[in-house]
Design a protein around this motif. Structure first.
Motif, PDB file in Angstrom:
ATOM      1  N   SER A  28       0.823  -1.213   0.000  1.00 43.93           N
ATOM      2  CA  SER A  28       0.000   0.000   0.000  1.00 43.93           C
ATOM      3  C   SER A  28       0.857   1.263   0.000  1.00 43.93           C
ATOM      4  O   SER A  28       0.420   2.313  -0.432  1.00 43.93           O
TER       5      SER A  28
ATOM      6  N   GLY B 203      -4.112   4.918   5.274  1.00 43.02           N
ATOM      7  CA  GLY B 203      -5.525   4.558   5.420  1.00 43.02           C
ATOM      8  C   GLY B 203      -6.021   4.763   6.842  1.00 43.02           C
ATOM      9  O   GLY B 203      -7.219   4.842   7.083  1.00 43.02           O
ATOM     10  N   HIS B 219     -17.248 -11.892  10.047  1.00 42.71           N
ATOM     11  CA  HIS B 219     -16.029 -11.578   9.296  1.00 42.71           C
ATOM     12  C   HIS B 219     -15.328 -12.836   8.775  1.00 42.71           C
ATOM     13  O   HIS B 219     -14.549 -12.761   7.837  1.00 42.71           O
ATOM     14  N   ASP B 222     -15.735 -13.162   5.248  1.00 38.70           N
ATOM     15  CA  ASP B 222     -15.394 -11.984   4.445  1.00 38.70           C
ATOM     16  C   ASP B 222     -14.344 -12.339   3.382  1.00 38.70           C
ATOM     17  O   ASP B 222     -13.266 -12.832   3.712  1.00 38.70           O
ATOM     18  N   VAL B 224     -12.388 -10.691   1.979  1.00 38.99           N
ATOM     19  CA  VAL B 224     -11.165  -9.914   2.091  1.00 38.99           C
ATOM     20  C   VAL B 224     -10.043 -10.758   2.722  1.00 38.99           C
ATOM     21  O   VAL B 224      -8.867 -10.539   2.464  1.00 38.99           O
ATOM     22  N   GLU B 227      -8.045 -12.640   0.166  1.00 37.89           N
ATOM     23  CA  GLU B 227      -7.368 -11.635  -0.632  1.00 37.89           C
ATOM     24  C   GLU B 227      -6.107 -11.125   0.070  1.00 37.89           C
ATOM     25  O   GLU B 227      -5.075 -10.926  -0.549  1.00 37.89           O
ATOM     26  N   LEU B 228      -6.236 -10.912   1.387  1.00 31.87           N
ATOM     27  CA  LEU B 228      -5.098 -10.359   2.117  1.00 31.87           C
ATOM     28  C   LEU B 228      -4.083 -11.413   2.514  1.00 31.87           C
ATOM     29  O   LEU B 228      -2.893 -11.145   2.574  1.00 31.87           O
ATOM     30  N   GLU B 328      -1.430  -3.348   6.849  1.00 29.86           N
ATOM     31  CA  GLU B 328      -2.417  -3.245   5.763  1.00 29.86           C
ATOM     32  C   GLU B 328      -3.720  -3.919   6.182  1.00 29.86           C
ATOM     33  O   GLU B 328      -4.812  -3.469   5.830  1.00 29.86           O
ATOM     34  N   VAL B 329      -3.591  -5.006   6.940  1.00 29.70           N
ATOM     35  CA  VAL B 329      -4.791  -5.711   7.407  1.00 29.70           C
ATOM     36  C   VAL B 329      -5.476  -4.878   8.497  1.00 29.70           C
ATOM     37  O   VAL B 329      -6.705  -4.781   8.546  1.00 29.70           O
ATOM     38  N   GLU B 332      -7.403  -2.259   6.769  1.00 30.76           N
ATOM     39  CA  GLU B 332      -8.601  -2.834   6.144  1.00 30.76           C
ATOM     40  C   GLU B 332      -9.711  -3.038   7.187  1.00 30.76           C
ATOM     41  O   GLU B 332     -10.875  -2.728   6.942  1.00 30.76           O
ATOM     42  N   PHE B 333      -9.340  -3.533   8.365  1.00 31.54           N
ATOM     43  CA  PHE B 333     -10.353  -3.814   9.386  1.00 31.54           C
ATOM     44  C   PHE B 333     -10.684  -2.587  10.242  1.00 31.54           C
ATOM     45  O   PHE B 333     -11.444  -2.675  11.193  1.00 31.54           O
ATOM     46  N   LYS B 335     -11.931  -0.078   8.681  1.00 31.59           N
ATOM     47  CA  LYS B 335     -12.954   0.578   7.850  1.00 31.59           C
ATOM     48  C   LYS B 335     -14.339   0.356   8.432  1.00 31.59           C
ATOM     49  O   LYS B 335     -14.605  -0.706   8.990  1.00 31.59           O
TER      50      LYS B 335
END
Ligand code: SF4
Ligand code: SF4
Ligand code: SF4
Ligand code: SF4
Ligand code: SF4
Lengths: 297, 335
Positions: A28, B203, B219, B222, B224, B227-228, B328-329, B332-333, B335
């Protein structure tokens, strides 16, 4: 080059020729690359290729990755050196050649570790394998991306690993033993070296067999030596010197020294170089009457 | 109070004479690691954070907890007392010091694990506040700071001229230590270097939101997650280098006449960690294993304890061969 790669990925996914493209994308912060699994043609633009793309993605083709298998036929973005591992996986019956679409990347070298990147690929941050690379123009592919690279590897292997090996060959057995015991002592038995290797594809590694416990799991001198010997021996003549095990090792153990020394011995004894011929089996897993035996004393 | 770097030699010497172990950042195998040193010259000052965490001094990679001897008609089973030497942990980063509190929570939770507590009781933590960091550092995103004092007995801050440390004794243990080795500590004060500030996680991160999302079992499904996390190859390097990861395995080593029962580090990232004897494995993919690691840090841990599941040291980010970045995770969580 990236445009060409993305176009091909988009085509493959749109036409349904493959279900997933395994490649590299940015993190990212856009400072490091990381494996990505593209299933939607609209995401093909996420694919990148540059000197940070050091990972050997062939690991994801092995049977440990049931969830990746379940996605359907993969295409894989692979440098020549990564393709060597795919070749071994094919010759050992782990991957069917028809079941993978190889996007071969013309390559001018990568960094040894991404952390070393300062914006420019210089000789001293390239791994030994790149200095001696015979496959900058990838050798087994379904498509080649990028222009032909003009590079002839030196006759005598060069680079840090081979310098060390030559230095090593002059040492006494006692000195070599002390060197390895000292390095293996730092091993923490995380098995990152095993997990990083697409040729360590056994679903049940010998270290996981605990009735009896063949290889002691303790990170003490005996256990560490046993593990490192077993790892080396199971890769003898198969290892392609891709260097992923050493890169993954959090204890900085110079595993490439072991790998490359073994490869030299195998080449000398059997005239075999791993990763080039899908039809030929690595010498340690087959018997041939004409195998040399003059090294058995 | 001031500890000049010149007097570190005397400190190491006196500590060693007192019979204690002196562990500090030093170069080994081409990287700076926490290791036992004999002289102050071995100590490195030029490091962001040691490659290994200091946890191995309190929770070793391998230890013998019992011995079984089988004789003709007799089986002798004996417990082994933990080997707990007096230990000085010098140059620990504040995040790692805070992690000791996390380990203590686990090892004193429903059972007092003396092999941990005895070692912790006999060790003293001299943390050094961070004046530099890297992209991996994110202590501020988990509610700590590069000069957090949690878990430290003494905290050191480098002086502007780089020649000394300003020392603050935080606990009784710390004060006693200063008294015991009083001739190396000088009275006085000095200006200290600016403390490092880690970058914000792109983010943004909201720990409460992460907890809330993980508390809802929805979750699990999910998309995601794969993906992660499917790129993880289960190498265990993140868990083994993590200062708060604490899982271990019990295994027997030896032969039929004499066996040692070992307690060895284990990791939830390794494929057979949850493999049942029946052959069933509830976490049968790497995605599920990685999800567990994240849940452990940000859901299971905070639900049980007040200490941190993750101290933001960033080792797992730096060490990961596939660059699976926990931040990054987290983003994402959030959000
Ligand atoms: S070994 Fe060859 S193909 Fe592999 S990264 Fe280096 S130059 Fe590229
Ligand atoms: S043993 Fe290491 S260098 Fe050899 S193929 Fe496996 S990961 Fe690559
Ligand atoms: S990766 Fe390194 S530390 Fe981990 S088991 Fe392999 S040799 Fe040991
Ligand atoms: S989870 Fe990662 S960042 Fe958090 S404490 Fe563990 S190693 Fe450090
Ligand atoms: S270090 Fe990375 S690849 Fe290894 S287990 Fe952890 S997340 Fe997975």
């Amino acid at each position: 080059m990236e445009e060409q790669l993305r176009k091909e990925a988009r085509r493959l996914l749109t036409e349904g020729e493959v279900a997933v493209v395994i490649g590299y994308g940015w993190n990212s912060r856009k400072t490091r690359v990381t494996p990505v699994f593209i299933t939607n043609p609209d995401d093909a633009d996420k694919l990148v290729f540059n000197a940070l793309c050091v990972n050997n993605l062939s690991i994801y083709l092995t049977r440990k990755y049931k969830d990746i298998k379940a996605l359907g036929k993969p295409a894989i973005v692979a440098k020549g050196c990564d393709i060597k591992n795919i070749v071994i996986c094919v010759s050992e019956g782990q991957v069917a050649r028809d079941n993978v679409y190889i996007i071969g990347m013309s390559c001018t070298g990568v960094v040894y570790k991404q952390e070393l990147w300062q914006g420019e690929l210089t000789d001293n941050i390239m791994p030994t394998k790149c200095h001696n690379c015979e496959v900058r123009n990838p050798h087994v592919t379904d498509i080649v991306i990028g222009d032909k690279v003009d590079f002839t590897p030196p006759e005598e292997p060069t680079g840090m690993v081979f310098d060390k090996i030559r230095e090593f060959d002059r040492k006494t057995p006692k000195e070599r033993w002390d060197f390895w015991i000292d390095h293996f002592n730092r091993c923490i038995k995380c098995y990152a070296c095993r997990q990083a290797c697409s040729l360590c594809y056994c679903e049940r590694c010998i270290t996981d067999k605990n009735q009896p416990q063949w290889i002691e799991t303790s990170a003490h001198e005996r256990g560490n030596l046993a593990w490192n010997l077993i790892r080396a021996q199971h890769l003898t003549g198969r290892c392609t010197e891709c260097g992923e095990c050493e890169r993954a090792c959090p204890a900085n153990i110079p595993l490439n020294l072991v790998n490359s020394k073994q490869a030299l011995i195998v080449k000398e004894s059997f005239g075999y170089k791993s990763g080039f011929d899908m039809e030929e089996h690595p010498p340690m897993i087959v018997y041939k009457p004409e195998d040399k035996d003059d090294f058995i004393k | 109070m001031i500890l000049s770097k010149e007097k570190l030699g005397a400190l190491v010497e006196q500590v060693k004479i007192s019979g204690a172990l002196f562990a500090a950042p030093a170069v080994d195998g081409g990287q700076v690691v926490m290791k036992s040193v004999n002289v102050a010259d071995e100590i490195s000052f030029d490091y962001v954070i040691t490659a290994n965490s200091a946890k191995e001094y309190l929770f070793p990679q391998t230890e013998t907890i019992a011995v079984v001897e089988i004789e003709k008609n007799k089986v002798k089973l004996s417990a082994v007392e933990p080997d707990a030497p007096e230990t000085v942990l010098f140059g620990v980063r504040p995040c790692d010091a805070a992690a000791f509190a996390s380990l203590r929570s686990v090892f004193t939770w429903d059972f007092i694990d003396e092999s941990y507590t005895k070692r912790e009781d006999k060790s003293i933590v001299l943390s050094v506040a961070c004046t530099k960091g890297d992209e991996g550092c994110f202590c501020t995103s988990v509610g700590l700071k590069p000069d957090t004092t949690d878990g430290s007995d003494l905290q050191l801050k480098e002086t502007t001229d780089g020649g000394s440390f300003v020392v603050e004794a935080l606990t009784d243990k710390g004060k006693e230590f200063v008294k015991k080795f009083s001739d190396v500590f000088d009275d006085g004060s000095a200006d200290t270097k600016a403390i490092f500030t880690p970058d914000e996680i792109p983010g943004g991160v909201d720990i409460e939101k992460i907890k809330e999302r993980l508390a809802d079992p929805a979750h699990y499904a999910d998309p995601v997650w794969p993906e992660l996390a499917r790129k993880c190859f289960g190498c265990g390097a993140c868990t083994f280098s993590c200062p708060t990861c604490h899982c271990f395995d019990i295994t027997d080593e030896g032969d039929v006449f004499s066996t040692e029962r070992k307690k060895n580090w284990d990791a939830c990232q390794i494929d057979n960690f949850t493999l049942h004897a029946s052959g069933h494995n509830p976490r049968d993919t790497q995605t599920k294993r990685w999800r567990n690691r994240f849940m452990c840090k940000f859901h299971i841990y905070p639900k049980k304890f007040t200490t941190k599941g993750c101290v933001g040291c960033g080792r797992c980010v730096r060490v990961c061969p596939v660059r699976l970045d926990i931040t990054e995770v987290m983003a994402e969580f959030s959000k």
